[in-house]
Scaffold this motif. Structure first.
Motif, PDB file in Angstrom:
ATOM      1  N   SER A 103      39.806  23.391  47.949  1.00 50.93           N
ATOM      2  CA  SER A 103      40.172  23.542  49.299  1.00 50.93           C
ATOM      3  C   SER A 103      38.964  24.274  49.863  1.00 50.93           C
ATOM      4  CB  SER A 103      41.247  24.625  49.683  1.00 50.93           C
ATOM      5  OG  SER A 103      41.129  25.995  48.906  1.00 50.93           O
ATOM      6  N   ASP A 106      36.599  21.350  50.208  1.00 55.10           N
ATOM      7  CA  ASP A 106      37.020  20.280  51.158  1.00 55.10           C
ATOM      8  C   ASP A 106      36.430  20.728  52.667  1.00 55.10           C
ATOM      9  OD1 ASP A 106      38.499  18.816  49.599  1.00 55.10           O
ATOM     10  OD2 ASP A 106      40.464  19.655  50.046  1.00 55.10           O
ATOM     11  N   TYR A 341      47.656  21.436  52.158  1.00 50.28           N
ATOM     12  CA  TYR A 341      46.028  21.605  51.931  1.00 50.28           C
ATOM     13  C   TYR A 341      45.622  22.541  53.087  1.00 50.28           C
ATOM     14  CZ  TYR A 341      46.162  17.764  48.595  1.00 50.28           C
ATOM     15  OH  TYR A 341      46.512  17.016  47.605  1.00 50.28           O
ATOM     16  N   THR A 342      46.058  22.487  54.091  1.00 51.00           N
ATOM     17  CA  THR A 342      45.431  23.652  55.190  1.00 51.00           C
ATOM     18  C   THR A 342      46.335  24.672  55.383  1.00 51.00           C
ATOM     19  OG1 THR A 342      47.188  22.460  56.821  1.00 51.00           O
ATOM     20  CG2 THR A 342      44.881  21.519  56.845  1.00 51.00           C
ATOM     21  N   SER A 375      48.836  15.706  44.006  1.00 53.49           N
ATOM     22  CA  SER A 375      49.015  17.156  44.492  1.00 53.49           C
ATOM     23  C   SER A 375      49.809  17.887  43.596  1.00 53.49           C
ATOM     24  CB  SER A 375      49.725  17.047  45.945  1.00 53.49           C
ATOM     25  OG  SER A 375      48.939  16.243  46.883  1.00 53.49           O
ATOM     26  N   TYR A 384      44.493  23.845  43.173  1.00 57.43           N
ATOM     27  CA  TYR A 384      44.934  24.775  44.341  1.00 57.43           C
ATOM     28  C   TYR A 384      46.107  25.530  44.046  1.00 57.43           C
ATOM     29  CZ  TYR A 384      42.869  20.481  46.774  1.00 57.43           C
ATOM     30  OH  TYR A 384      41.943  19.577  47.424  1.00 57.43           O
TER      31      TYR A 384
END
Length: 579
Positions: A103, A106, A341-342, A375, A384
């Motif tokens: 992350s 990213d 992801y956010t 994922s 993650y």
């Protein structure tokens, strides 16, 4: 920002201190030289005192030589300090990037990180060298020369006090207009690096689609943007030189006019006027140096901010206070796991995922594009962190493990198979640097790549080009699988890693897994049902959720998505009536 950057000076503090010290000594002697010359003119030549001329002349020569020596020493230490400073920044940035989670990565594009590690650091290095040398030399020269000028004639010295504010205001206007443009330029540099990187990485695709002209236009467009912005900034900075020259010549002319009147009236000597003009040149030259430093600092300020962004970025994945360093087994449990992801609960890639896998089981994962299969497996080695719920390995929350321990026991073969430049042995030993040749060969046999390697002229010592461009896609996949097996992990994850392998070889690989590593938990993401139908359980994913779990026979009897995938692959898209 400055405090963060200064932390990278470290062992070069001595050089960073010595450079200004030598500069100070150099300036003191330089300022002394015009005064000595005025003494020679007024007292030596004016009174015809030859011994005085020789004595002061020798002092002048020694002062000049020492000034030159101190200048050389300051330059050497400044160069060493700035180069070492840049080396440490580059090291600190690179090491910090290694600790980034996915992350974190990213947030920065690859091209942007490359620009920051190269162009931006070079700008900061040049700026630092100018700061510890020129930025020390120029103000000292300005102050000392001004003091000497005022001591010689306070009335003429006031000329400089009028010139300095005028010049300072002009420089402020120039810098304030140029800085935003340089900020924009470095963002465009990121785009340029991205265009070049994409073109080189995908050059085979570019040529196969005959898109060279399109790529050239992309490059020209970004390159022209950099040229336009830089030209605009340089046009603004170009006012710096005429502003300096105007100030310098106006000051010298004013000094000459007023000084000539004073000489005629007898209130000033010729030597004093000459030294004043020399001090005028030194003062104005120091101002020009300061303006040059401001130009460099303006350029590097944008770079420094981009560097500090990387240095200040903390990994959002960290070990706990007492991390566990032993993994009991390869069992995996997902308990009501959500993932975004956010970190936005409204934008979940995984939703309420729950399942349990025993150690040593083989788990197939199947689903359409975008169903979050990748994922899902990224949460197992903690690439993650789950947004909600718990992921357990060996019955323990993955967040309680030491990350190095966890990842050393989980081997992943990602969708994008990457090999590094070096021999096949070098690449395989990424899994375990201490692996013996026999262990490498055993892993290669399990991955069905040993036969291919043995046919190569240099065998396991064959050199692999960057990215593995000198081997085929299937060979690259099998080498990556072998590399993962060399780790002898408790959990092995294959993320669509046999897509370029024929079905027979795929079957042989799965058979080898079953026979050779029965105690390793295996997750196999695949598009082909044949790759997962022998698994102990198969997870069917749809839109980030688990649509079904079971064996091949159970899912074939009860799960619509699995039925559609199976029959589309085995019967040309026609679902059999018995389904």
């Amino acid at each position: 920002m400055i405090k963060k950057l200064m932390g990278s000076i470290r062992e070069y503090k001595k050089d960073s201190i010595l450079a200004p010290i030598y500069v100070t000594l150099e300036v003191v002697l330089e300022v002394l030289i015009p005064y000595l010359m005025s003494m020679i003119i007024d007292k030596g030549i004016g009174e015809g005192d030859m011994p005085f001329i020789i004595r002061i002349g020798l002092i002048l020569i020694v002062s000049t030589l020492f000034s030159l020596g101190f200048g050389v020493l300051s330059g050497l230490h400044a160069a060493k300090a700035s180069a070492g400073f840049a080396k440490n920044i580059r090291k600190d940035m690179y090491y910090n990037i290694q600790d980034f989670s996915f992350s974190n990565i990213d947030q920065f594009s690859t091209s942007s990180l490359i620009t920051r590690l190269t162009t931006d650091i070079t700008n900061v290095q040049n700026s630092y060298q100018m700061i510890i040398r020129i930025m020390v030399r120029a103000p000292l020269m300005l102050v000392f020369s001004l003091m000497m000028a005022l001591s010689i004639n306070s009335e003429l010295g006031m000329v400089f006090l009028g010139a300095i504010p005028f010049l300072g205001f002009g420089l402020y206007l120039i810098m304030s207009q140029a800085f935003p443009i340089f900020q924009k330029v470095f963002r465009t540099y990121d785009k340029l690096n991205r265009v070049v990187q994409e073109n080189l990485y995908g050059i085979r695709v570019v040529k196969s689609f005959v898109r060279e002209e399109h790529e050239t236009e992309k490059f020209k467009s970004v390159s022209k943007k950099i040229y336009t912005d830089f030209t605009k900034a340089e046009k603004i900075l170009a006012f710096n030189s005429p502003l300096m020259q105007f100030t310098m010549y106006a000051s010298i002319l004013t000094l000459s006019l007023l000084g000539a009147r004073m000489i005629v009236s007898g209130s000033m000597t010729t030597g004093q006027l000459m030294s004043l003009i020399t001090y005028a040149s030194q003062i104005l030259m120091s101002l020009m140096m300061i303006s040059m430093v401001f130009v460099m600092v303006t350029i590097s300020r944008a770079s420094a901010e981009r560097i500090v962004e990387v240095l200040s970025e903390d990994s959002d994945l960290k070990n706990g206070s007492n991390p566990i360093v032993v993994i009991p087994d390869g069992s995996v449990t997902f308990e009501q796991v959500d993932f975004s992801y956010t970190n936005d609960p409204k934008k979940l890639a995984l939703k309420n995922v729950s399942f349990s896998v025993k150690s040593g089981e083989t788990v197939g994962i199947i689903g359409g594009t975008g169903s979050a299969k990748t994922s899902l497996v990224h949460l197992i080695p903690r690439l993650y962190d789950a947004t909600g719920g718990t992921v357990k390995v060996g019955g323990i929350d993955v967040r309680d493990y030491d990350m190095q321990t966890l990842r050393s026991e989980v081997a992943m073969v990602l969708q994008k198979n990457i090999l590094f430049s070096g021999t096949i042995k070098d690449n395989l030993r990424w899994g375990n640097p201490a692996a013996t040749d026999e262990e490498l060969m055993k892993a290669a046999r399990q991955a069905q790549v040993d036969e291919f390697i043995q046919r190569l002229p240099d065998g396991y010592d064959t050199y692999i080009e960057e990215g593995g461009t000198n081997v085929s896609g299937g060979q690259r996949q099998r080498l990556c699988i072998a590399r993962a097996l060399v780790k002898q992990p408790k959990i092995l994850i294959l993320d669509d890693s046999t897509s370029a392998v024929d079905t027979r070889t795929d079957s042989l690989i799965r058979t080898a897994f079953k026979q050779e590593i029965p105690n390793t938990t295996k997750f196999i993401i695949a598009q082909r049902v044949s790759s997962v139908q022998d698994a102990d359980k198969i997870i069917v994913m749809e839109s980030g959720s688990v649509n079904g779990i079971g064996t091949h026979d159970e899912l074939l009897a009860t799960n619509t998505i699995y039925q559609e995938v199976y029959y589309s692959q085995t019967k040309g898209g026609k679902i059999a009536d018995e389904a």
